[in-house]
Design a protein around this motif. Structure first.
Motif: not given
Length: 647
Positions: A148-151, A154-163, A379-383, A446-451
């Motif tokens: 799932v981490g190859k999507d 998902v990678r974008d969400a992971i990078n934003k969260r890590k940032s 709106k986008e930030y808070f979904k 985040e990977l667990q979330h995506a899974y």
């Protein structure tokens, strides 16, 4: 004078229900050692490393030279090697490709927030953490192997969260650097003169017991030694903590009132909360004195000052980047003053809704050097799809922010994130080995979330089943009860409140006029609670409301902690019943409520999926076979908690 009703602060109640009392200690940052009766809890953090003392030269502005990133990487590698070599202790869980030892559990316990530690026994904490480690190991491996981490999304969400997390870690580091002993002492000196001087300090033995007889035995005692004897003779059901030299502001008003009235050498209580009995022995009451700012005081007081130092650090970034933030009227405001107001300001909801509805996606809510933040970005930030989303109302309630300014506060959170992420990149802080390790944990979650997001699908039948189960859990009497519209007017003293009540009862004054006075532009001592239900309302208040008539003021003064409404020091209120109507039960025809039950259904399905993977990948958990462990009803609750973090 009318009888004054006492309604315990729910915040304080939660703090003590686990059998240990952390009574508002986070507010003044000074935790006392627990009594011998709580030794089991003390052991939880016994091995926690003590922070190095701040050296004198730090106060003079000199900085200790930090190792280079390369040097830190080498140190980290050596630490990991030593950690691997020293991994010993009793195995508390094992599975395919992993073992968990009690030493790992101990390390994890030290990272837990006090809110969790205070609510459970050491045995419960160890079980909770053991399950958490098993869950993390199993679900992280499952998520990684699923690909799932190859999507790209998902990678974008992971990078934003890590940032975001890296930014928070950088802020913490900068704040700690700024909090030299001299700077923190200056903060304390200022706070003492403005907020502490002239108040009282109390020293208590705070006791919780599940045995009503123990509470009854304690009540008439006048001697500290006798109190401690009873505590010591009931270790199975009675816990205690010494709260020494506590400023009166951190003691709930309903308790403080009795403490000051009875004086030293007396027992206050018991206060009964959900089967737990709270008792306080008053050791002494003194005028608040200025503390000797020694090393111990420095370490303790840092927790109090941290928020202000963080704000100062962010202010400097705002100034450096020429940040401007605008409210719903498109006027520039100081974002650092919003949360400080801590008030539930009376707002014309129709006017506010109209203003928010007029805002277009391209409207600018913040600007800084070379960048603008628009409504669309918020709106986008808070979904969310609208600025009228309940997310923002909940934020206003949580932080005590006027609803009219909550969008500006939300904007500030985004700007904070942007600025800190920018600093992380500039300083290459995300390359620091310690930070890299933390960011690995973020990525795993985040990977667990995506899974779960990919593999959990629920249909309308699942949602309806979850909804029906919830409805069946509501007692019939609650379903058939009323919900009541309530307004409160607060006073400084019970005498003032009683005098106002007397005037209303005699027809000399109307509650509506009093409420208008108390909610004028320069006074905010009135609160409209809207419609409230039996669930979540203190029993004493609900009983009073049930007896009262609609359109009338209740005939008793109520003692309520006004600080929860931003009215610190105002704890006596008159209660007006504006209206009552049949309880509005949840309905799947309501879109927001349907989303809530869909999330519940997804959580249930996620628990089933997690249990399936744990059954396949784990062999033993907490000393028993995985089959036995999964049959324990508590396992579902723990997994729901872990999945909640992941989702």
């Amino acid at each position: 004078m009318k009888k004054t009703m006492k309604i315990l602060s729910s915040v304080f109640a939660v703090a003590v229900l686990g059998g240990l009392i952390y009574a508002y200690l986070s507010n003044n940052g000074i935790r006392e050692k627990q009594s011998e009766d709580s030794e089991e809890q003390v052991d939880v953090k016994k091995d926690k490393p003590v922070k190095e003392e701040v050296k004198a030269d730090e106060d003079k502005g000199t900085k200790k030279e930090e190792p280079s990133l390369e040097g830190k990487a080498i140190e980290k590698e050596q630490e990991e090697k030593e950690k691997h070599e020293k991994k010993d202790g009793k195995v508390v869980a094992e599975g395919v490709g992993f073992t968990i030892t009690d030493s790992e559990v101990n390390d994890k316990i030290k990272e837990l927030p006090d809110q969790i530690i205070s609510r459970m026994s050491l045995k419960e904490i160890r079980t909770f953490v053991t399950w958490q480690l098993v869950y993390e190991k199993v679900m992280t491996d499952v998520a990684k192997n699923s690909g799932v981490g190859k999507d790209a999304v998902v990678r974008d969400a992971i990078n934003k969260r890590k940032s975001t997390v890296a930014g928070a870690l950088l802020l913490q580091k900068e704040v700690e650097k700024a909090m030299t002993k001299g700077a923190v002492k200056a903060h304390y000196d200022d706070k003492y003169e403005k907020e502490i001087k002239g108040k009282k300090e109390v020293s208590l033995i705070a006791i919780t017991t599940t045995d009503k007889n123990v509470a009854s035995k304690l009540k008439p005692l006048k001697n500290e030694e006798e109190v401690r004897k009873i505590i010591a003779s009931n270790p199975a059901n009675t816990k205690s903590m010494d709260l020494n030299d506590r400023l009166q502001d951190v003691i709930p008003p309903e308790i403080l009132g009795e403490v000051l009235a009875k004086g030293a050498g007396n027992v206050v209580g018991p206060f009964d909360i959900r089967g737990t009995h709270m008792v306080f022995f008053v050791k002494k009451i003194d005028d608040a004195k200025k503390k000797d700012f020694n090393d111990e005081m420095y370490e303790s007081y840092k927790q109090v000052a941290m928020r202000d130092f963080a704000a100062d650090t962010l202010r400097s970034l705002y100034k450096k980047n020429n940040v401007r933030i605008f409210d719903v009227d498109k006027k520039e405001i100081d974002p650092f003053e919003i949360a400080k107001k801590n008030e539930k300001a009376e707002t014309n909801q129709k006017d506010l809704t109209a203003k928010l509805a007029k805002l277009k996606d391209e409207d600018v809510v913040a600007s800084m050097d070379g960048k603008q933040l628009t409504v669309k970005d918020v709106k986008e930030y808070f979904k969310v799809t609208s600025l009228l989303d309940p997310t923002f109302v909940a934020m206003a309630q949580q932080f005590g922010i006027p609803v009219s300014e909550v969008i500006a506060y939300a904007t500030k959170l985004i700007v904070d994130d942007w600025l800190l992420s920018q600093e992380v990149e500039r300083l290459k802080y995300n390359k620091d080995p310690d930070v890299v390790e933390k960011l690995k944990e973020v990525e795993n979650k985040e990977l667990q979330h995506a899974y779960f997001k990919v593999n959990i699908k629920v249909n309308n039948s699942d949602v309806k089943l979850t909804f029906n189960e919830y409805m069946e859990s509501i007692p019939e009497e609650d379903k058939n009860d009323n919900e009541i519209s309530v307004k409160l007017v607060f006073f400084d003293t019970s005498e003032d409140a009683s005098s106002a009540l007397k005037s209303i009862s005699a027809g000399e004054k109307k509650f509506g006029d009093l409420y208008k006075e108390k909610t004028s532009s320069d006074v905010k001592d009135g609160v409209d609670l809207g419609y409230i239900k039996k669930r979540g309302t203190p029993p004493e208040l609900w009983t009073l409301l049930k007896k009262g008539a609609s359109g009338a003021c209740c005939k008793e003064v109520v003692e309520i902690d006004g600080s929860q409404f931003g009215l610190s020091g105002k704890n006596y209120a008159l209660v007006f019943i504006a209206d009552r109507r049949p309880v509005t039960l949840p309905s799947l025809s309501n879109e927001q409520e349907k989303k809530y039950f869909q999330a519940m259904a997804e959580r249930k399905a996620a628990v089933v999926l997690a249990k399936k993977h744990i059954a396949t990948h784990a062999k033993t958990i907490d000393g028993v076979s995985v089959e036995t462990a999964l049959k324990n009803p508590a396992s579902d609750n723990m997994l729901q908690a872990f999945i909640g973090y992941a989702r």
